[in-house]
Write a protein that holds these residues in place. Structure first.
Motif, mmCIF file in Angstrom:
data_model
loop_
_atom_site.group_PDB
_atom_site.id
_atom_site.type_symbol
_atom_site.label_atom_id
_atom_site.label_comp_id
_atom_site.label_asym_id
_atom_site.label_seq_id
_atom_site.Cartn_x
_atom_site.Cartn_y
_atom_site.Cartn_z
ATOM 1 N N PRO A 68 -28.220 9.662 -14.522
ATOM 2 C CA PRO A 68 -29.218 8.658 -14.146
ATOM 3 C C PRO A 68 -30.529 8.773 -14.917
ATOM 4 C CG PRO A 68 -28.262 9.697 -12.209
ATOM 5 C CD PRO A 68 -27.775 10.464 -13.384
ATOM 6 N N LEU B 172 -27.490 13.297 -7.962
ATOM 7 C CA LEU B 172 -27.761 12.830 -6.603
ATOM 8 C C LEU B 172 -29.257 12.606 -6.413
ATOM 9 C CD1 LEU B 172 -26.163 12.556 -3.883
ATOM 10 C CD2 LEU B 172 -26.848 14.884 -3.392
ATOM 11 N N TYR C 166 -21.351 15.624 -15.101
ATOM 12 C CA TYR C 166 -21.233 14.420 -14.285
ATOM 13 C C TYR C 166 -21.567 13.202 -15.128
ATOM 14 C CZ TYR C 166 -26.300 15.104 -13.673
ATOM 15 O OH TYR C 166 -27.632 15.302 -13.882
ATOM 16 N N ASN D 72 -17.841 3.737 -10.969
ATOM 17 C CA ASN D 72 -17.781 4.970 -10.177
ATOM 18 C C ASN D 72 -18.547 6.125 -10.820
ATOM 19 O OD1 ASN D 72 -16.339 4.076 -8.052
ATOM 20 N ND2 ASN D 72 -14.416 5.096 -8.597
ATOM 21 N N VAL D 73 -18.885 7.087 -9.983
ATOM 22 C CA VAL D 73 -19.470 8.339 -10.462
ATOM 23 C C VAL D 73 -18.324 9.330 -10.646
ATOM 24 C CG1 VAL D 73 -20.808 10.329 -9.663
ATOM 25 C CG2 VAL D 73 -21.715 8.014 -9.381
ATOM 26 N N ARG E 212 -17.656 6.640 -5.101
ATOM 27 C CA ARG E 212 -18.631 5.537 -5.117
ATOM 28 C C ARG E 212 -19.988 6.009 -5.603
ATOM 29 N NH1 ARG E 212 -17.028 4.944 -0.036
ATOM 30 N NH2 ARG E 212 -18.873 6.086 0.677
ATOM 31 N N ASP E 213 -20.363 7.222 -5.191
ATOM 32 C CA ASP E 213 -21.684 7.757 -5.526
ATOM 33 C C ASP E 213 -21.560 9.277 -5.722
ATOM 34 O OD1 ASP E 213 -21.420 8.813 -2.957
ATOM 35 O OD2 ASP E 213 -22.576 7.195 -2.046
ATOM 36 N N PHE E 214 -22.680 9.901 -6.037
ATOM 37 C CA PHE E 214 -22.665 11.335 -6.323
ATOM 38 C C PHE E 214 -22.206 12.150 -5.123
ATOM 39 C CE2 PHE E 214 -25.067 10.196 -10.083
ATOM 40 C CZ PHE E 214 -24.536 11.086 -11.002
ATOM 41 N N GLN E 215 -22.665 11.732 -3.930
ATOM 42 C CA GLN E 215 -22.293 12.464 -2.724
ATOM 43 C C GLN E 215 -20.781 12.500 -2.581
ATOM 44 O OE1 GLN E 215 -24.936 13.470 -0.272
ATOM 45 N NE2 GLN E 215 -23.220 14.868 0.108
ATOM 46 N N GLN E 216 -20.168 11.321 -2.696
ATOM 47 C CA GLN E 216 -18.725 11.235 -2.468
ATOM 48 C C GLN E 216 -17.942 11.994 -3.549
ATOM 49 O OE1 GLN E 216 -16.700 7.462 -2.895
ATOM 50 N NE2 GLN E 216 -16.013 7.585 -0.763
ATOM 51 N N LEU F 117 -30.584 9.684 -8.637
ATOM 52 C CA LEU F 117 -30.311 8.343 -8.120
ATOM 53 C C LEU F 117 -31.255 8.018 -6.976
ATOM 54 C CD1 LEU F 117 -26.499 7.650 -8.025
ATOM 55 C CD2 LEU F 117 -28.253 6.708 -9.497
ATOM 56 N N LYS F 118 -31.530 9.036 -6.127
ATOM 57 C CA LYS F 118 -32.427 8.787 -4.997
ATOM 58 C C LYS F 118 -33.817 8.459 -5.515
ATOM 59 C CE LYS F 118 -30.198 10.820 -1.106
ATOM 60 N NZ LYS F 118 -29.804 12.115 -0.566
#
Ligand code: AMP
Ligand code: GLY
Length: 428
Positions: A235, A421, A231, A326-327, A389-393, A424-425
Motif C-alpha cells: 500500500p 494492514l 505481501y 485480492n491481497v 479480501r484484505d490483509f487481515q483475512q 491500508l488503515k
C-alpha cells in the motif's frame, strides 16, 4: 507449447504452478525443480549453471519457451546462448543482466541516466575506501560489487563496523572475486517496496506491487536473509508513486540500456526506498524476486504463457494483463539456524492439511524426497501463500495453514503482512 523453467526454489514453484494452469501448455519441464514442482512439471536433473546441458535438453525436446528463475545462469549468458540457437527465452542477455550482477556498473548507469539512487563511490583498494568511510561518517552502506546471494550489503551503523566490513571484503576476500570492488553508499531512510515489470525491451507492463521482508526476525531484527515473506499489494506504493517510478526509474532504465547497446528483455525488478525526496533505487534484479513472485503470481488472472510469449516476440503492447484485487501474503518457513548454518533432513508433515484450506498454496523451496519421505533440504523450506479480501483475512489464513505444518526447528516471522494492514488503515 513445450515449456522449460530453470531453477529449484519457491519462485520457480510459483512460476510452474501458474504456467501449469494454462491451456496452452502441452509439456512442462523444470530443471532441476523440487518435490513441490514435480506435482505440476517433469523435473530433469540438470543444474542451473550447466548451460550446455540445458541447451542440449531444450534443443532435443524442441522446447518452445524457456523461463529463467535465478540470476546465476543469466549472468553466465544463458539468454545469449539460447537466442543464438534460435530458442525463445524469457530473461536478459549477459550484458543487460549486468544491471544486477555488478553494483558498480548499475550505479554508474544510474548516474549517467539521472535515475534517482543513493550517492555512492566505488573502490578497488581498501585504504582509500577506509579513508572515505572515515571522512563520510556513519551510517554508511558497504556493498560488494558482484553477486553475493543477498548477503553482500552491510549497513554500517558506526565507523568501526564500516572498516571491519571493508577489511572482510577487500583484505580477507570473504566474497572472493565478487568483492574485488566495493561501493560505499549513503544510507537512505524510508519504506522499501519492490516493483517488477515485464518488458520486451520497448513496452513495459507493470506487475502488482509487493514488499519483501529481508531480516530473519519480527520487526526487522537480526541478519538479512534471502527473504522471509512478502505481501502484495504494497500500500505504500500508491498509484501516483507507481506512475512516478515508471516515469523516473523504469522507463529511463529500459531506454538507457537499449541506448547503451544492452536491450533488456525479461523481468526487471527494482528494489526501491521511498524517501522523503521521492523513490530511489536500492538495487536492480534482472529476474523475478523470491518470495515476491509467490504473492504476485497468485494474484495474476491472465495466462502467463501468453505474457511470456508476447514478451519474447516483442508484442507486449498488444496485451492487457489482469490482476486479482485480492491481497496475497506469503510466509516463508525456514530451517533451524538459517541464515547461518542450518539443519537439513528433517521430516516435513502437514502440507496437505495446510492446502486443504481454500485459498492456500504451499510453495516448496528447500525440500527433497528421501526414501519417499519429504524432508528439509535448504534454509528456506516452504512458502505458505494465502489470498484474501484484505490483509487481515490473508494473514489469518496463512498463519492458520502454517499451524498445520510441522518440522523440527521450523521458524517463521509472525509479522508478515502487518505493515500492509497498518498501511491500508492509514490510507483509510
Ligand atoms: P540490496 O541487495 O542492494 O537490495 O540491499 C539489500 C538491503 O540492504 C535492501 O533491501 C535495503 O534494506 C538495504 N539497503 C541497500 N542499500 C541501502 C541504502 N543505500 N540505504 C539504506 N539501506 C540500504
Ligand atoms: N526477494 C529479493 C530477491 O529476490 O532478490
Amino acid at each position: 507449447m513445450k515449456i522449460l523453467v530453470i531453477g529449484s526454489g519457491g519462485r520457480e514453484h510459483a512460476l510452474v504452478w501458474k504456467l501449469a494452469q494454462s491451456p496452452r501448455v502441452e509439456a512442462l519441464y523444470c530443471a532441476p525443480g523440487n518435490p513441490g514442482i514435480a506435482r505440476h512439471a517433469r523435473c530433469v536433473l540438470i543444474k542451473t549453471d550447466d548451460l550446455n546441458g540445458l541447451l542440449d535438453f531444450a534443443t532435443s525436446k524442441a522446447i518452445d519457451l524457456t523461463v529463467v528463475g535465478p540470476e546465476g545462469p543469466l549472468t553466465m549468458g544463458i539468454a545469449d546462448r539460447f537466442r543464438e540457437a534460435g530458442l525463445r527465452i524469457v530473461g536478459p542477455s549477459k550484458s543487460a543482466a549486468e544491471i544486477e550482477s555488478s553494483k558498480v556498473f548499475s550505479k554508474s548507469f544510474m548516474e549517467r541516466h539521472r535515475i534517482p539512487t543513493a550517492r555512492a563511490r566505488n573502490f578497488h583498494e581498501p585504504e582509500p575506501a577506509i579513508q572515505y568511510a572515515k571522512d563520510h561518517g556513519a551510517p554508511i552502506v558497504v556493498k560488494v560489487d558482484g553477486l553475493a546471494g543477498g548477503k553482500g550489503v552491510i549497513i554500517a551503523q558506526d565507523e568501526d563496523e564500516a572498516i571491519q566490513a571493508i577489511d572482510l571484503i577487500m583484505r580477507r576476500k570473504t566474497f572472493g572475486e565478487a568483492g574485488s570492488q566495493i561501493l560505499l553508499e549513503d544510507c537512505l531512510e524510508g519504506e522499501e517496496a519492490s516493483f517488477l515489470v515485464f518488458t520486451d525491451g520497448k513496452t513495459i507492463v507493470p506487475m502488482v506491487t509487493s514488499q519483501d521482508h529481508k531480516r530473519v526476525f519480527d520487526q526487522d531484527q537480526g541478519p538479512n536473509t534471502g527473504g522471509m515473506g512478502a505481501y502484495s499489494p504494497a500500500p505504500v506504493l500508491s498509484e501516483a508513486l507507481q506512475e512516478q517510478v515508471l516515469r523516473e526509474i523504469v522507463r529511463p532504465t529500459i531506454d538507457g540500456l537499449a541506448r547503451e547497446g544492452r536491450p533488456f528483455q525479461g523481468i526487471l525488478y527494482t528494489g526501491l526506498m521511498l524517501t522523503q525526496n521521492g523513490p530511489k533505487v536500492l538495487e536492480y534484479n534482472a529476474r523475478f524476486g523470491d518470495p515476491e513472485t509467490q504473492v504476485i503470481l497468485t494474484r495474476l488472472e491472465s495466462d502467463l504463457v501468453e505474457i511470456f510469449e508476447a514478451l519474447t516476440v516483442g508484442a507486449l503492447d498488444h496485451l492487457r494483463v489482469r490482476w486479482s484485487p485480492n491481497v496475497s501474503v506469503c510466509v516463508v518457513l525456514t530451517a533451524k539456524g538459517y541464515p547461518a548454518t542450518f539443519e537439513s533432513g528433517q521430516p516435513i508433515r502437514g502440507i496437505e492439511q495446510a492446502e486443504a484450506k481454500n485459498g492456500v498454496v504451499v510453495f516448496h523451496a528447500g525440500t527433497v524426497l528421501r526414501d519417499g519421505e519429504l524432508v528439509t533440504a535448504g534454509g528456506r523450506v516452504l512458502g505458505v501463500t494465502a489470498g484474501g479480501r484484505d490483509f487481515q483475512q490473508a494473514r489469518d489464513l496463512a498463519y492458520e495453514a502454517i499451524s498445520r505444518i510441522r518440522f523440527e526447528g521450523m521458524h517463521c516471522r509472525m509479522d508478515i503482512g502487518l505493515k500492509g494492514l497498518k498501511g491500508l488503515k492509514a490510507a483509510g
